[in-house]
Scaffold this active site. Structure first.
Site, PDB file in Angstrom:
ATOM      1  N   TYR A  24       6.551  -2.750   0.342  1.00 31.70           N
ATOM      2  CA  TYR A  24       5.947  -3.537   1.423  1.00 31.70           C
ATOM      3  C   TYR A  24       6.670  -3.211   2.711  1.00 31.70           C
ATOM      4  O   TYR A  24       7.905  -3.217   2.759  1.00 31.70           O
ATOM      5  CB  TYR A  24       6.081  -5.031   1.097  1.00 31.70           C
ATOM      6  CG  TYR A  24       5.523  -5.959   2.149  1.00 31.70           C
ATOM      7  CD1 TYR A  24       4.161  -6.048   2.386  1.00 31.70           C
ATOM      8  CD2 TYR A  24       6.371  -6.775   2.900  1.00 31.70           C
ATOM      9  CE1 TYR A  24       3.645  -6.917   3.347  1.00 31.70           C
ATOM     10  CE2 TYR A  24       5.869  -7.645   3.858  1.00 31.70           C
ATOM     11  CZ  TYR A  24       4.499  -7.713   4.071  1.00 31.70           C
ATOM     12  OH  TYR A  24       4.013  -8.590   5.013  1.00 31.70           O
ATOM     13  N   ASP A  50      12.898   2.222   5.219  1.00 30.17           N
ATOM     14  CA  ASP A  50      12.680   0.820   5.563  1.00 30.17           C
ATOM     15  C   ASP A  50      13.811   0.017   4.913  1.00 30.17           C
ATOM     16  O   ASP A  50      13.750  -0.333   3.735  1.00 30.17           O
ATOM     17  CB  ASP A  50      11.307   0.371   5.061  1.00 30.17           C
ATOM     18  CG  ASP A  50      11.080  -1.118   5.308  1.00 30.17           C
ATOM     19  OD1 ASP A  50      12.018  -1.795   5.789  1.00 30.17           O
ATOM     20  OD2 ASP A  50       9.978  -1.601   5.010  1.00 30.17           O
ATOM     21  N   LYS A  64      15.786  -8.965   8.746  1.00 33.09           N
ATOM     22  CA  LYS A  64      16.444  -9.947   7.880  1.00 33.09           C
ATOM     23  C   LYS A  64      17.912 -10.199   8.246  1.00 33.09           C
ATOM     24  O   LYS A  64      18.189 -10.917   9.193  1.00 33.09           O
ATOM     25  CB  LYS A  64      16.255  -9.556   6.420  1.00 33.09           C
ATOM     26  CG  LYS A  64      14.751  -9.533   6.058  1.00 33.09           C
ATOM     27  CD  LYS A  64      14.486  -9.514   4.597  1.00 33.09           C
ATOM     28  CE  LYS A  64      13.009  -9.286   4.280  1.00 33.09           C
ATOM     29  NZ  LYS A  64      12.243 -10.474   3.986  1.00 33.09           N
TER      30      LYS A  64
HETATM   31  C1  LIG Z   1      11.166  -3.894   3.082  1.00 33.79           C
HETATM   32  C2  LIG Z   1      10.445  -4.765   4.051  1.00 33.79           C
HETATM   33  N1  LIG Z   1       9.931  -4.219   5.154  1.00 33.79           N
HETATM   34  C3  LIG Z   1       9.290  -4.962   6.073  1.00 33.79           C
HETATM   35  C4  LIG Z   1       9.119  -6.317   5.899  1.00 33.79           C
HETATM   36  C5  LIG Z   1       8.398  -7.122   6.931  1.00 33.79           C
HETATM   37  O1  LIG Z   1       9.320  -7.922   7.606  1.00 33.79           O
HETATM   38  P1  LIG Z   1       8.848  -9.242   8.367  1.00 33.79           P
HETATM   39  O2  LIG Z   1       8.431 -10.215   7.322  1.00 33.79           O
HETATM   40  O3  LIG Z   1      10.066  -9.653   9.134  1.00 33.79           O
HETATM   41  O4  LIG Z   1       7.715  -8.855   9.260  1.00 33.79           O
HETATM   42  C6  LIG Z   1       9.636  -6.923   4.759  1.00 33.79           C
HETATM   43  C7  LIG Z   1       9.472  -8.367   4.535  1.00 33.79           C
HETATM   44  O5  LIG Z   1       9.753  -8.906   3.500  1.00 33.79           O
HETATM   45  C8  LIG Z   1      10.312  -6.136   3.803  1.00 33.79           C
HETATM   46  O6  LIG Z   1      10.817  -6.642   2.677  1.00 33.79           O
END
Ligand SMILES: Cc1ncc(COP(=O)(O)O)c(C=O)c1O
Length: 455
Positions: free
Chosen positions: A168, A263, A291
């Protein structure tokens, strides 16, 4: 072509059967508050997984948190392994973080102008992650990944992006795709409202499958702008990379002139100081963070090779902006959090403490004859009811989700707050002390013992 649904949406698609007959987890006050919320917020929430659709029942409404514990509107206290979905590596309301936020707020909530905090945070990120030669702060992981992708496309003047099933990267249109078995086949969006054309250049392959990646590159010569990957996958439970996976992606990107994007929104400063790239030794071209770097407030970032980052406006023609980007109060929370994480031995000590808890879990599973898999990366962990290791989304989805549901509900009833979805990682904080661990293992013992006998 078989279609593997995005787990974030799949968990919405199967409301648990016979939920109504089950004892609610939330107390009466929480349930009243949730009904009130549901009249004004779609599904009662501002982010889908919070609605507990996969688990069933209403979620408790949380009123406060301190250390490893949260308290709901009925005064029930839970030991929390969700930790705001990862950011709270020091636990709730850490005194130094709260003090930093108070101090920053006293100086003004935001200016939309350069401030020293944002430079300090960018310098810290660069020192921890040398691949991030230049950094742009944003407010969410979604923004970070969406913008990194735009930048990769600008840098390569190509369009195709490769991602992995079950990874994700936020909810931007081109990344809301997890579908497709044909690794050389272009995909369709996984959410309504996304024009097919927006996701048509996204190709999803199984995590850990280098052969699939090679095939996509071979089938699309000179057309792949980027590979975006969670270096440790945390959105299908916790799935560790095979040793050859990330170096293999690096080599493919090098051979084909494509941009490798890690990511590390979830793994950044959670699996180690910096992120997984410091553990595996693979240097991505661009990195996304979120995060932990905001300490619980909305800060995220992307950054990487100088010549790519300098394509961003105002230096270059790739546009990306944000009213709240680098907000001084949020940046203060991030800096205060990272200062604690930088203490010598922080990650070693905390990850050893988590390992010990997981050993306890695993021996309980053995004692009660339940096939469980546990995985850990630094201060992140995962579990699944499966007799074979979880290596990708297909194996995560093949785990025993009914057993997961019984276990997770049982733990919540014992006041251990685990993520209400089998496709989420669990988190650890430095506030999880011996008492919290003992209470967690005692609860797990009770629940697993009940599950041992026929249900
Ligand atoms: C690996 C990863 N990338 C991107 C995101 C998206 O982040 P946000 O919820 O701050 O938009 C998340 C959210 O859980 C994530 O786990």
């Amino acid at each position: 072509m078989s279609r593997i649904r995005n787990p974030r949406l799949a968990r919405l698609s199967k409301p648990a059967d016979a939920q109504a007959a089950e004892r609610p987890i939330a107390g009466p006050r929480s349930r009243r508050l949730f009904a009130r919320a549901s009249a004004v917020l779609p599904g009662g929430v501002n982010s889908p997984v919070r609605a507990w659709k996969r688990l069933g029942g209403e979620p408790p409404t949380i009123v406060r948190g301190k250390g490893a514990r949260i308290e709901d509107a009925d005064g029930r206290t839970y030991i929390d392994y969700v930790l705001s979905w990862g950011p709270l590596i020091l636990g709730h309301a850490h005194p130094q973080v709260v003090a930093a936020v108070r101090a920053a707020a006293g100086h003004g909530l935001g200016f939309g102008a350069p401030t020293t905090g944002e430079t300090e945070l960018a310098e810290l990120l660069r020192s921890a992650l040398p691949s991030m030669e230049k950094v742009r702060l944003v407010s969410s992981g979604t923004e970070a990944c969406m913008s990194a992708l735009r930048l990769a496309r600008a840098a390569t003047k190509r369009e195709i992006v490769i991602k992995c099933d079950g990874c994700y990267h936020g909810h931007s249109d081109p990344l809301l795709v997890a579908a497709g078995s044909g690794c050389a086949t272009l995909n369709t969006p996984d959410s309504s409202g996304v024009p097919a054309a927006f996701s048509a250049t996204t190709i999803s392959i199984p995590f850990n499958d280098l052969v699939a990646a090679e095939r996509v590159f071979a089938a699309n010569p000179g057309a792949v702008a980027a590979v975006i990957v969670e270096p440790v996958a945390g959105n299908m439970g916790l799935v560790l990379p095979r040793p050859e996976w990330l170096p293999g992606l690096r080599a493919l990107c090098d051979a084909h002139g494509s941009v490798l994007i890690f990511d590390e929104v979830m793994t950044g400063f959670r699996v180690a100081w910096g992120g997984w790239q410091n553990v595996c030794g693979v240097r991505p071209d661009l990195t996304c963070l979120g995060k932990v770097i905001g300490g619980g407030l909305p800060v995220a970032a992307y950054g990487g090779r100088r010549e790519i980052m300098d394509l961003l406006a105002p230096l270059g023609g790739c546009y990306q902006a944000g009213t709240l980007s680098g907000n001084p109060v949020a940046v203060a929370a991030g800096l205060a959090t990272l200062k604690q994480c930088a203490q010598p031995g922080f990650y070693e000590i905390e990850s050893t403490r988590l390992t010990l808890m997981l050993l306890g879990f695993s021996s309980l599973a053995q004692e009660y004859g339940l096939p469980m898999q546990f995985a850990q990366a630094g201060l992140m962990w995962g579990y699944a009811f499966s007799s074979t290791p979880i290596t990708d989304y297909a194996s995560a989805a093949a785990a025993d989700l009914d057993r997961w549901r019984t276990f997770c509900r049982g733990m919540l009833q014992e006041r251990i707050y685990l993520a209400p979805s089998p496709f989420e990682a669990a988190f650890w904080s430095s506030a999880h002390d011996r008492r919290a661990v003992a209470a967690t293992l005692a609860a797990a013992g009770k629940v697993l013992k009940r599950m041992q006998s026929p249900q």
